[in-house]
Design a protein around this motif. Structure first.
Motif, PDB file in Angstrom:
ATOM      1  N   VAL A 103      30.942 -13.967  -4.539  1.00  0.00           N
ATOM      2  CA  VAL A 103      29.896 -12.982  -4.795  1.00  0.00           C
ATOM      3  C   VAL A 103      30.142 -11.786  -3.884  1.00  0.00           C
ATOM      4  CG1 VAL A 103      27.445 -12.442  -4.576  1.00  0.00           C
ATOM      5  CG2 VAL A 103      28.158 -14.606  -5.612  1.00  0.00           C
ATOM      6  N   TYR A 104      30.295 -10.622  -4.501  1.00  0.00           N
ATOM      7  CA  TYR A 104      30.444  -9.365  -3.771  1.00  0.00           C
ATOM      8  C   TYR A 104      29.079  -8.682  -3.753  1.00  0.00           C
ATOM      9  CZ  TYR A 104      35.404 -10.223  -4.525  1.00  0.00           C
ATOM     10  OH  TYR A 104      36.646 -10.798  -4.535  1.00  0.00           O
ATOM     11  N   PHE A 105      28.694  -8.152  -2.610  1.00  0.00           N
ATOM     12  CA  PHE A 105      27.405  -7.472  -2.525  1.00  0.00           C
ATOM     13  C   PHE A 105      27.451  -6.438  -1.413  1.00  0.00           C
ATOM     14  CE2 PHE A 105      27.150 -10.926   0.461  1.00  0.00           C
ATOM     15  CZ  PHE A 105      26.335 -10.491   1.504  1.00  0.00           C
ATOM     16  N   ARG A 117      27.374  -1.629   3.844  1.00  0.00           N
ATOM     17  CA  ARG A 117      28.769  -2.051   3.800  1.00  0.00           C
ATOM     18  C   ARG A 117      28.906  -3.155   2.741  1.00  0.00           C
ATOM     19  NH1 ARG A 117      28.253   1.783   6.555  1.00  0.00           N
ATOM     20  NH2 ARG A 117      29.092   2.171   8.660  1.00  0.00           N
ATOM     21  N   MET A 118      30.153  -3.484   2.404  1.00  0.00           N
ATOM     22  CA  MET A 118      30.418  -4.493   1.382  1.00  0.00           C
ATOM     23  C   MET A 118      30.757  -5.830   2.041  1.00  0.00           C
ATOM     24  SD  MET A 118      32.735  -2.223  -1.253  1.00  0.00           S
ATOM     25  CE  MET A 118      33.974  -1.851  -0.004  1.00  0.00           C
ATOM     26  N   ASP A 149      29.100  -1.577  -4.071  1.00  0.00           N
ATOM     27  CA  ASP A 149      29.449  -1.745  -5.493  1.00  0.00           C
ATOM     28  C   ASP A 149      30.881  -2.231  -5.708  1.00  0.00           C
ATOM     29  OD1 ASP A 149      26.913  -0.816  -5.887  1.00  0.00           O
ATOM     30  OD2 ASP A 149      27.505   1.152  -6.643  1.00  0.00           O
ATOM     31  N   ALA A 150      31.305  -3.203  -4.930  1.00  0.00           N
ATOM     32  CA  ALA A 150      32.647  -3.759  -5.114  1.00  0.00           C
ATOM     33  C   ALA A 150      32.735  -4.533  -6.424  1.00  0.00           C
ATOM     34  CB  ALA A 150      32.997  -4.681  -3.948  1.00  0.00           C
ATOM     35  N   ASN A 209      29.311   9.086  -7.454  1.00  0.00           N
ATOM     36  CA  ASN A 209      30.085   8.250  -8.368  1.00  0.00           C
ATOM     37  C   ASN A 209      30.057   6.859  -7.764  1.00  0.00           C
ATOM     38  OD1 ASN A 209      32.834  10.458  -9.492  1.00  0.00           O
ATOM     39  ND2 ASN A 209      30.663  10.436 -10.001  1.00  0.00           N
ATOM     40  N   GLU A 210      29.553   5.866  -8.497  1.00  0.00           N
ATOM     41  CA  GLU A 210      29.377   4.524  -7.941  1.00  0.00           C
ATOM     42  C   GLU A 210      29.413   3.500  -9.069  1.00  0.00           C
ATOM     43  OE1 GLU A 210      25.531   4.573  -6.040  1.00  0.00           O
ATOM     44  OE2 GLU A 210      24.440   4.351  -7.934  1.00  0.00           O
ATOM     45  N   GLY A 211      29.283   2.226  -8.693  1.00  0.00           N
ATOM     46  CA  GLY A 211      29.164   1.149  -9.681  1.00  0.00           C
ATOM     47  C   GLY A 211      30.303   1.039 -10.664  1.00  0.00           C
TER      48      GLY A 211
END
Length: 467
Positions: A103-105, A117-118, A149-150, A209-211
């Motif tokens: 799980v990336y968050f 941070r990721m 948003d990784a 720019n994201e996600g």
């Protein structure tokens, strides 16, 4: 010679579409933003998303996408009481890599909630709702700056990580970056910037720019991303690259100059964005997963408005191989398209309100219709326009037009049909007029009419496939 003549005069027959219609009922999940749906080989869909409290990571699973709506939800991880990973738990994604769950968050810290941070969790066990989860720590990038948003994907056997981050030297909020991965929680090499918010539609409220999210088809890589503030201005942009190109070269990517998915006042959907992709239950349709709101005006910071909801709709593909997302459809049942049995590249669409069949309909919503209970009686159907809600296909003087429902009994009768097995192929569908039994919707010189059918050509003209 007679046999050859017979073959030449027979109506052409289309193959049953590779991607038949799939329908869902939106929304899939209330108060769940930044949604990610992953279809696993165990037959389950796994769903995670941001919760309004931004304090935990939740998972649901179901054997169908629609089933996620009522599936029980399990909290698999909760924010730290102090320090890093203690605030703003955002945008989780779940992936299965080399036999383990990840799980990336994104998360802030209790002493600085904006130190986003990721981070990565690793889970062992067949069912991630019951897995043992271990914190693998922060994904380190080129800067110690706002990053989130990784997402991860594989092209040509190489695993990549895409994410959003703030370049400390630039007056932007976030750009999208790409790097190769050494393992599921570590990037390797020098990251490259793929897109920076420069267009006007990318810089409303914030320069964002994201996600990023990736879908692959036909030797092409399509990376969608979200732009602008998280209110009604939020929308999707898209980058495109060849799967055989050097993806770590920014020159390999082209950027759409306009949004590919944006708010629709007609359907009452605002701020669609932060999407992911999954596939239908039969594996034959690509599905866009995203959040939006059912209203435009927000009091206060939209980040803390809790009513973003998870929604899904089918992705269609243009003749040139590019994805077409259309518009965010109205709440309720998702629409279908209807291709001609004997002209398989032509779809039913409205143009100047006249119904016809036409090829290469890039204005997708003109060729999408919601199949709803018939206006005139039980056991019947009516076909409602996607981009003109309240407008239905009806016959006037036996011509088929798109008209606004005036509430009259005559309109209801003219806009109601009995759905039959396809007259030329039972795998297709034909629509018999409710008030003129024996007359069917058929194309004639590419225009739709309601006519009696008797010949093989008539039956072919009156048969459609749902897509």
């Amino acid at each position: 010679m007679a046999f050859a003549t017979c073959l030449a005069s027979a109506p052409a027959r289309a193959a049953v579409p590779d991607s038949p219609a799939v329908t869902y009922t939106n929304p899939i999940a209330e108060q769940r933003a930044d949604p990610h749906i992953f279809k696993h080989t165990d037959g389950y869909y796994y769903f995670t998303a941001s919760v309004p409290e931004y304090d935990r990571i939740v998972l649901r699973r179901a054997t169908t996408i629609q089933g996620l709506k009522t599936a029980p939800e399990t909290t698999i991880w909760t924010k730290h009481s102090s320090g890093v990973m203690g605030a703003h738990i955002w945008a989780p994604e779940i992936h299965f890599i080399d036999g383990k769950w990840y799980v990336y968050f994104a998360a802030g810290a209790t002493d600085d909630v904006w130190a986003i941070r990721m981070y990565v969790l690793e889970g062992t066990g067949a069912n991630p709702l019951a897995a043992t989860w271990t914190e693998k720590g922060q994904i380190k990038t080129q800067w110690e700056s706002f990053s989130l948003d990784a997402t991860t994907f594989v092209v040509g056997g190489v695993r990549y990580l895409a994410w959003a981050q703030r370049d400390p030297s630039v007056n932007n909020n976030t750009d999208v970056y790409l790097a190769k991965m050494a393992n599921p929680w570590t990037i390797t090499g020098t990251p490259v910037m793929l897109t920076r918010p420069t267009y006007s539609w990318e810089t409303v409220g914030y320069k964002v720019n994201e996600g990023p999210a990736v879908i692959q088809r036909g030797g092409k890589i399509f990376m969608t991303y979200s732009a602008s503030a998280t209110d009604a201005n939020y929308c999707l942009g898209m980058l495109t690259a060849s799967a055989s190109a050097d993806l770590l070269s920014p020159a390999s990517w082209s950027k759409s100059p306009v949004p590919v998915f944006a708010s629709s006042a007609a359907t009452g959907q605002y701020g669609p964005g932060h999407n992911s992709f999954t596939v239908s239950e039969d594996g034959r349709s690509d599905i866009l997963v995203y959040h939006d709101r059912s209203y435009k005006d927000i009091t206060g910071d939209p980040l803390y408005d809790p009513n973003r909801r998870t929604r899904v709709q089918k992705v269609y593909w243009n003749a040139d191989g590019t994805p077409n997302f259309g518009i965010p459809v109205a709440d309720g049942v998702t629409p279908q398209r209807f291709s001609s049995y004997n002209f398989p590249d032509r779809f039913v669409r409205h143009y100047d309100y006249r119904a016809r069949i036409e090829a290469n309909v890039t204005k997708l919503a003109d060729s999408q219709f919601r199949l709803v209970p018939g206006l005139a009686g039980s056991g019947t159907v009516s076909l409602e326009s996607v981009n003109f809600p309240g407008y239905f296909l009806r016959h006037e003087n036996f011509q088929v037009w798109l008209r606004k429902n005036d509430g009259s009994a005559q309109f209801a009768s003219d806009a109601t049909f009995r759905q039959r097995a396809g007259l030329a192929d039972s795998a297709g569908v034909s629509y018999e007029s409710y008030n003129y039994p024996g007359r069917y919707v058929r194309h004639w010189e590419y225009l739709l009419n309601v006519q009696a059918v008797s010949t093989a050509t008539d039956r072919a003209d009156a048969t459609f496939y749902t897509q």
